[in-house]
Design a protein around this motif. Structure first.
Motif, mmCIF file in Angstrom:
data_model
loop_
_atom_site.group_PDB
_atom_site.id
_atom_site.type_symbol
_atom_site.label_atom_id
_atom_site.label_comp_id
_atom_site.label_asym_id
_atom_site.label_seq_id
_atom_site.Cartn_x
_atom_site.Cartn_y
_atom_site.Cartn_z
ATOM 1 N N ILE A 27 30.579 -32.589 -118.109
ATOM 2 C CA ILE A 27 30.911 -34.178 -118.293
ATOM 3 C C ILE A 27 30.580 -35.242 -117.216
ATOM 4 N N ALA A 28 29.918 -35.943 -117.417
ATOM 5 C CA ALA A 28 29.613 -37.035 -116.563
ATOM 6 C C ALA A 28 30.669 -37.957 -116.553
ATOM 7 N N SER A 29 31.459 -37.939 -115.224
ATOM 8 C CA SER A 29 32.693 -38.954 -115.137
ATOM 9 C C SER A 29 32.826 -39.661 -114.188
ATOM 10 N N THR A 30 33.814 -40.477 -114.225
ATOM 11 C CA THR A 30 34.093 -41.481 -112.962
ATOM 12 C C THR A 30 34.504 -40.841 -111.772
ATOM 13 N N THR A 31 34.490 -41.452 -110.666
ATOM 14 C CA THR A 31 35.221 -40.776 -109.294
ATOM 15 C C THR A 31 36.740 -40.535 -109.554
ATOM 16 N N SER A 32 37.185 -41.948 -110.279
ATOM 17 C CA SER A 32 38.751 -41.849 -109.948
ATOM 18 C C SER A 32 39.383 -40.570 -111.104
ATOM 19 N N THR A 33 38.761 -40.304 -111.859
ATOM 20 C CA THR A 33 39.324 -39.162 -112.807
ATOM 21 C C THR A 33 39.161 -37.753 -111.967
ATOM 22 N N ASN A 34 38.113 -37.640 -111.327
ATOM 23 C CA ASN A 34 37.799 -36.495 -110.500
ATOM 24 C C ASN A 34 38.633 -36.416 -109.337
ATOM 25 N N ASP A 35 38.610 -37.576 -108.447
ATOM 26 C CA ASP A 35 39.360 -37.700 -107.190
ATOM 27 C C ASP A 35 40.811 -37.670 -107.379
ATOM 28 N N THR A 36 41.391 -38.122 -108.486
ATOM 29 C CA THR A 36 42.775 -37.892 -108.314
ATOM 30 C C THR A 36 43.349 -36.409 -108.980
ATOM 31 N N GLY A 37 42.291 -35.384 -109.269
ATOM 32 C CA GLY A 37 42.637 -34.101 -109.590
ATOM 33 C C GLY A 37 42.888 -34.017 -111.012
ATOM 34 N N LEU A 38 42.857 -35.285 -111.919
ATOM 35 C CA LEU A 38 43.319 -35.137 -113.362
ATOM 36 C C LEU A 38 42.320 -34.199 -113.953
ATOM 37 N N LEU A 39 40.950 -34.334 -113.671
ATOM 38 C CA LEU A 39 39.835 -33.457 -114.525
ATOM 39 C C LEU A 39 40.165 -31.983 -114.281
ATOM 40 N N ASP A 40 40.215 -31.569 -112.941
ATOM 41 C CA ASP A 40 40.598 -30.405 -112.667
ATOM 42 C C ASP A 40 41.705 -29.792 -113.444
ATOM 43 N N TYR A 41 42.812 -30.388 -113.528
ATOM 44 C CA TYR A 41 44.121 -30.167 -114.327
ATOM 45 C C TYR A 41 43.779 -29.892 -115.507
ATOM 46 N N LEU A 42 43.099 -30.960 -116.342
ATOM 47 C CA LEU A 42 42.896 -30.741 -117.661
ATOM 48 C C LEU A 42 41.953 -29.536 -118.060
ATOM 49 N N ASN A 43 40.948 -29.707 -117.354
ATOM 50 C CA ASN A 43 39.698 -28.621 -117.517
ATOM 51 C C ASN A 43 40.181 -27.206 -117.360
ATOM 52 N N GLU A 251 51.857 -36.100 -118.608
ATOM 53 C CA GLU A 251 52.872 -35.554 -117.342
ATOM 54 C C GLU A 251 51.916 -35.365 -116.137
ATOM 55 N N TYR A 252 50.844 -35.633 -115.928
ATOM 56 C CA TYR A 252 50.347 -35.568 -114.693
ATOM 57 C C TYR A 252 50.644 -36.657 -113.857
ATOM 58 N N ARG A 253 51.227 -35.817 -112.650
ATOM 59 C CA ARG A 253 51.745 -36.918 -111.646
ATOM 60 C C ARG A 253 51.656 -36.447 -110.107
ATOM 61 N N ILE A 254 51.471 -37.405 -109.240
ATOM 62 C CA ILE A 254 51.210 -37.240 -108.037
ATOM 63 C C ILE A 254 52.389 -38.025 -107.247
ATOM 64 N N LYS A 255 53.100 -37.378 -106.355
ATOM 65 C CA LYS A 255 53.968 -37.907 -105.533
ATOM 66 C C LYS A 255 55.196 -38.482 -106.500
ATOM 67 N N ASN A 256 55.378 -37.824 -107.626
ATOM 68 C CA ASN A 256 56.256 -37.976 -108.741
ATOM 69 C C ASN A 256 56.138 -39.235 -109.527
ATOM 70 N N LYS A 257 54.823 -39.806 -109.343
ATOM 71 C CA LYS A 257 54.528 -41.212 -110.086
ATOM 72 C C LYS A 257 53.128 -40.662 -111.047
ATOM 73 N N GLN A 258 53.319 -41.364 -112.324
ATOM 74 C CA GLN A 258 52.292 -41.049 -113.276
ATOM 75 C C GLN A 258 51.033 -41.781 -113.122
ATOM 76 N N LEU A 259 49.704 -41.341 -113.175
ATOM 77 C CA LEU A 259 48.685 -41.917 -112.843
ATOM 78 C C LEU A 259 47.879 -42.487 -114.001
ATOM 79 N N PHE A 260 47.820 -41.979 -115.214
ATOM 80 C CA PHE A 260 47.304 -42.366 -116.370
ATOM 81 C C PHE A 260 48.200 -42.184 -117.581
ATOM 82 N N TYR A 261 47.918 -43.184 -118.814
ATOM 83 C CA TYR A 261 48.705 -43.402 -119.804
ATOM 84 C C TYR A 261 47.700 -43.210 -120.965
ATOM 85 N N PHE A 262 47.936 -42.097 -121.765
ATOM 86 C CA PHE A 262 47.427 -41.761 -123.064
ATOM 87 C C PHE A 262 47.549 -42.931 -124.114
#
Length: 265
Positions: A27-43, A251-262
């Motif tokens: 997957i070639a992706s943006t830094t934001s989806t990777n740096d936030t940990g979202l892609l690790d979580y999903l993958n 449901e993905y959150r950091i510091k109890n805040k939602q980062l992305f909206y499907f």
């Protein structure tokens, strides 16, 4: 007996990585989806469920698209609508799926107590007072959006000025620089929430008006490169755009805040 010998010889000659490649997705992706940990979580969820191995190339949108055009990735996950549409139109991608969104913020020094009336007025203030603004300058989705915002107030980002500084780096490095210099920059909300070094900077302007940051996922056309894992790509995109993907993203959150909206439909 002869046939069995041929089969054994054939299996011995096969590269042992051949079968492994069928279970790998790049997957070639943006830094934001990777740096936030979202892609690790999903993958991690996908790998555990389907026995695939996901390899992420974390790049700015422009770099990710360039790489995908060469067929060096199976999937593109980026956030610049015009570039995405052109990518598909020119035959590099199979289909563009809207996947999720967040929004952009202007952040800057904590001693800036002015009320932000609008993004436009905020940028005019930065320009007129020659306040330091750090631009990624890397043709990423965030950089493309930032340039468009400057163009709205008739500022040419190609003109060399001492206060408008390009660093050619990712979002994390840009925020670190802004924090060190007590400067302004544009950042997506997800990365801002996940970023920890905020001693000198804060949100200066948000939701005036909201600046949508749409992420899309695209299957790279296997006509570009026959090694593209088409079956794995279909499985991944079907999964991430399903109700399960929706639940995980929302449901993905950091510091109890939602980062992305499907928002796939």
């Amino acid at each position: 007996m002869f046939n069995k010998i041929l089969i054994i010889i054939f299996l011995c000659l096969i590269n042992p990585d051949t079968f492994a490649e069928n279970n790998r997705i790049i997957i070639a992706s943006t830094t934001s989806t990777n740096d936030t940990g979202l892609l690790d979580y999903l993958n991690n969820e996908f790998e555990n469920e389907f026995n695939f191995k996901i390899h992420v190339l974390s790049l700015g949108t422009g770099q990710a698209i360039t790489l995908a055009k060469k067929g060096d990735a199976d999937i593109l996950l980026v956030h610049d609508t015009l570039s995405e549409l052109e990518f598909v139109k020119n035959g590099y991608g199979i289909k563009r799926h809207k996947l999720m969104y967040n929004d952009y913020l202007i952040v800057g020094p904590k001693n800036d107590d002015d009320i932000c009336e609008s993004v436009e007025k905020q940028l005019l203030k930065i320009k007129n007072k020659k306040l330091i603004f750090i631009s990624r300058g890397d043709k990423s989705g965030t950089n493309i959006k930032e340039i468009a915002l400057w163009n709205n107030i008739k500022f040419d980002t190609e003109i060399l000025t001492p206060w408008y500084r390009k660093n050619g780096q990712g979002m994390g490095a840009t925020l670190i620089m802004a924090n060190q210099m007590k400067a302004y920059t544009l950042v997506d909300r997800g990365t801002w929430i996940a970023f920890n070094k905020k001693e000198n900077i804060k949100i200066i302007c948000e939701n005036k008006p909201p600046i949508l940051n749409q992420y899309s996922i695209i299957a790279v056309n296997d006509k570009i490169n026959q090694s593209i894992n088409s079956l794995g790509v279909k499985k991944y995109i079907d999964w991430i755009t399903s109700d399960e993907g929706k639940k995980l993203i929302n449901e993905y959150r950091i510091k109890n805040k939602q980062l992305f909206y499907f928002n796939h439909h």
